[in-house]
Scaffold this active site. Structure first.
Site, PDB file in Angstrom:
ATOM      1  N   SER A 148      65.800  52.452  29.090  1.00 51.68           N
ATOM      2  CA  SER A 148      64.957  51.322  29.530  1.00 51.68           C
ATOM      3  C   SER A 148      64.018  51.841  30.611  1.00 51.68           C
ATOM      4  O   SER A 148      64.356  52.787  31.341  1.00 51.68           O
ATOM      5  CB  SER A 148      65.844  50.218  30.106  1.00 51.68           C
ATOM      6  OG  SER A 148      65.074  49.324  30.894  1.00 51.68           O
TER       7      SER A 148
ATOM      8  N   TYR B 123      72.960  47.206  35.660  1.00 50.72           N
ATOM      9  CA  TYR B 123      72.397  47.515  34.336  1.00 50.72           C
ATOM     10  C   TYR B 123      71.422  48.690  34.416  1.00 50.72           C
ATOM     11  O   TYR B 123      71.495  49.625  33.617  1.00 50.72           O
ATOM     12  CB  TYR B 123      71.691  46.277  33.774  1.00 50.72           C
ATOM     13  CG  TYR B 123      70.893  46.524  32.514  1.00 50.72           C
ATOM     14  CD1 TYR B 123      71.520  46.700  31.285  1.00 50.72           C
ATOM     15  CD2 TYR B 123      69.494  46.593  32.543  1.00 50.72           C
ATOM     16  CE1 TYR B 123      70.781  46.922  30.127  1.00 50.72           C
ATOM     17  CE2 TYR B 123      68.754  46.813  31.389  1.00 50.72           C
ATOM     18  CZ  TYR B 123      69.408  46.974  30.186  1.00 50.72           C
ATOM     19  OH  TYR B 123      68.674  47.207  29.045  1.00 50.72           O
TER      20      TYR B 123
HETATM   21  N1  NAP Z   1      65.194  43.794  24.917  1.00 57.05           N
HETATM   22  C1  NAP Z   1      64.770  44.428  26.001  1.00 57.05           C
HETATM   23  O1  NAP Z   1      63.954  43.895  26.784  1.00 57.05           O
HETATM   24  C2  NAP Z   1      65.241  45.819  26.280  1.00 57.05           C
HETATM   25  C3  NAP Z   1      64.533  46.578  27.213  1.00 57.05           C
HETATM   26  C4  NAP Z   1      64.957  47.869  27.499  1.00 57.05           C
HETATM   27  C5  NAP Z   1      66.054  48.396  26.839  1.00 57.05           C
HETATM   28  N2  NAP Z   1      66.739  47.637  25.933  1.00 57.05           N
HETATM   29  C6  NAP Z   1      67.897  48.228  25.284  1.00 57.05           C
HETATM   30  O2  NAP Z   1      67.751  48.143  23.886  1.00 57.05           O
HETATM   31  C7  NAP Z   1      69.034  48.192  23.271  1.00 57.05           C
HETATM   32  C8  NAP Z   1      69.108  47.126  22.202  1.00 57.05           C
HETATM   33  O3  NAP Z   1      69.081  45.855  22.817  1.00 57.05           O
HETATM   34  P1  NAP Z   1      68.304  44.606  22.207  1.00 57.05           P
HETATM   35  O4  NAP Z   1      67.252  44.252  23.157  1.00 57.05           O
HETATM   36  O5  NAP Z   1      67.959  44.848  20.790  1.00 57.05           O
HETATM   37  O6  NAP Z   1      69.442  43.490  22.374  1.00 57.05           O
HETATM   38  P2  NAP Z   1      70.304  42.650  21.342  1.00 57.05           P
HETATM   39  O7  NAP Z   1      69.419  41.962  20.369  1.00 57.05           O
HETATM   40  O8  NAP Z   1      71.223  41.845  22.187  1.00 57.05           O
HETATM   41  O9  NAP Z   1      71.112  43.758  20.550  1.00 57.05           O
HETATM   42  C9  NAP Z   1      72.219  44.410  21.090  1.00 57.05           C
HETATM   43  C10 NAP Z   1      73.002  45.034  19.953  1.00 57.05           C
HETATM   44  O10 NAP Z   1      74.159  45.679  20.505  1.00 57.05           O
HETATM   45  C11 NAP Z   1      75.312  45.185  19.813  1.00 57.05           C
HETATM   46  N3  NAP Z   1      76.442  45.147  20.701  1.00 57.05           N
HETATM   47  C12 NAP Z   1      76.604  44.394  21.831  1.00 57.05           C
HETATM   48  N4  NAP Z   1      77.813  44.573  22.338  1.00 57.05           N
HETATM   49  C13 NAP Z   1      78.457  45.448  21.524  1.00 57.05           C
HETATM   50  C14 NAP Z   1      79.748  46.022  21.510  1.00 57.05           C
HETATM   51  N5  NAP Z   1      80.657  45.715  22.450  1.00 57.05           N
HETATM   52  N6  NAP Z   1      80.072  46.886  20.519  1.00 57.05           N
HETATM   53  C15 NAP Z   1      79.176  47.183  19.564  1.00 57.05           C
HETATM   54  N7  NAP Z   1      77.928  46.693  19.510  1.00 57.05           N
HETATM   55  C16 NAP Z   1      77.579  45.820  20.481  1.00 57.05           C
HETATM   56  C17 NAP Z   1      74.928  43.788  19.347  1.00 57.05           C
HETATM   57  O11 NAP Z   1      75.660  43.399  18.188  1.00 57.05           O
HETATM   58  P3  NAP Z   1      77.023  42.561  18.139  1.00 57.05           P
HETATM   59  O12 NAP Z   1      76.865  41.378  19.051  1.00 57.05           O
HETATM   60  O13 NAP Z   1      77.121  42.206  16.690  1.00 57.05           O
HETATM   61  O14 NAP Z   1      78.097  43.499  18.558  1.00 57.05           O
HETATM   62  C18 NAP Z   1      73.476  43.990  18.950  1.00 57.05           C
HETATM   63  O15 NAP Z   1      73.408  44.522  17.654  1.00 57.05           O
HETATM   64  C19 NAP Z   1      70.049  48.027  24.403  1.00 57.05           C
HETATM   65  O16 NAP Z   1      70.616  49.279  24.715  1.00 57.05           O
HETATM   66  C20 NAP Z   1      69.207  47.525  25.554  1.00 57.05           C
HETATM   67  O17 NAP Z   1      69.769  47.892  26.801  1.00 57.05           O
HETATM   68  C21 NAP Z   1      66.345  46.365  25.624  1.00 57.05           C
END
Ligand code: NAP
Length: 271
Positions: free
Chosen positions: A143, A156
């Site tokens: 991030s 985080y």
């Molecule tokens: N969105 C943003 O603004 C942003 C910015 C910077 C970085 N990121 C990073 O991008 C990555 C993806 O996030 P996203 O934004 O796409 O969020 P998201 O839509 O909430 O997706 C998170 C994914 O991780 C899975 N997950 C959560 N807890 C888990 C667990 N205990 N075991 C296995 N899988 C798990 C969730 O699936 P299940 O619930 O089915 O397990 C989901 O598929 C993350 O690492 C996040 O830190 C996001």
């Protein structure tokens, strides 16, 4: 009949929604077979069915909670032993609301298990095989908060700094061995992560929020261009290079036999 050319099989963590699901869509469209990992099997199954209907690829789902050692170890075993898997996208992640004085400590521990321990162990499981094959790719989704921990309370950002630092150390370790490590630093992206952490995207101006397809397309373009660190929003990559140059200039001065002069004068006055 021409045999189908199989590009690398890709294992994507956190593939049930958001960035991970979009990686799955884009990589399936490129002809990659996929292994999708997350907790919610119904979502993984629906995505797998959809992708297999639209693309000539095989999609397997491996439901797993990556905070649980037994579940994680099933994924590690697969990465260790399956020679078809040559690409890993360490994307699963979560955020926790509240500062370090308020956040629930068990939830913080789960976040560290998911954001730090899981990617570290998955890389450890897969990397020796990639090095012995002299090929393969690992993408770690960090991030921009890795560069701006003061912008977001709690721990985080620190988990995402770990992923950046871990990736940079890995890049050094695999240099010249045919293995690629890319770390991606998204800014704010429109996914469920905000609501899941009890927050809301409404707190950001619209021009700070990227759509998930644009984010993943930029990350994949960065990978194709051979970038080690991809910051999809950053207009001038030279600014990132300048920070790194300044950091590298510090390196010869960070561990010396004697304390710096500004401390030594205090020490001698007190003595
Ligand atoms: N969105 C943003 O603004 C942003 C910015 C910077 C970085 N990121 C990073 O991008 C990555 C993806 O996030 P996203 O934004 O796409 O969020 P998201 O839509 O909430 O997706 C998170 C994914 O991780 C899975 N997950 C959560 N807890 C888990 C667990 N205990 N075991 C296995 N899988 C798990 C969730 O699936 P299940 O619930 O089915 O397990 C989901 O598929 C993350 O690492 C996040 O830190 C996001």
């Amino acid at each position: 009949m021409n045999p189908r050319i199989h590009p690398d099989t890709v294992l994507i963590t956190g593939a049930s929604s958001g960035i991970g699901a979009m990686y799955a869509r884009r990589l399936a469209a490129q002809g990659h077979d996929l292994i999708l990992v997350a907790r919610q099997q119904n979502k993984l199954d629906a995505l797998a069915t959809d992708l297999q209907q639209h693309h000539a690829v095989r999609v397997e789902v491996m439901p797993a909670d990556l905070t649980l050692p037994d579940d994680r170890s099933r994924i590690e075993q697969r990465l260790r032993g399956d020679d078809a898997i040559n690409m890993l996208i360490n994307n699963a992640g979560m955020s926790v609301s509240g500062g370090n004085a308020q956040a629930d400590p068990d939830t913080v521990e789960a976040m560290i298990a998911l954001n730090v321990t899981a990617p570290t162990r998955l890389v450890r499981a897969m990397l020796p095989r990639l090095l012995s094959q002299a090929r393969g790719t690992i993408v770690n989704v960090s991030s921009v908060l890795a560069l701006a921990p003061e912008r977001f309370g709690g721990s985080y950002a620190a988990t995402k700094s770990y992923l950046l630092s871990f990736s940079q150390a890995l890049q050094r370790e695999v240099a010249g061995h045919g293995v690629r490590i890319q770390v991606v630093l998204p800014g704010v992206v429109r996914t469920d992560i905000w609501e899941r952490a009890g927050s809301s995207l409404d707190r950001f101006p619209a021009d700070m929020v990227m759509e998930v397809d644009e984010l993943v397309d930029a990350a994949l373009a960065g990978l194709n261009q051979g970038e080690l660190v991809t910051i999809p929003s950053l207009p001038d990559l030279g600014e990132w290079d300048a920070i790194n140059e300044a950091r590298r200039a510090l390196l010869p001065k960070l561990s010396l036999r004697h304390a710096a002069e500004r401390y030594r004068s205090d020490i001698s006055e007190d003595a």
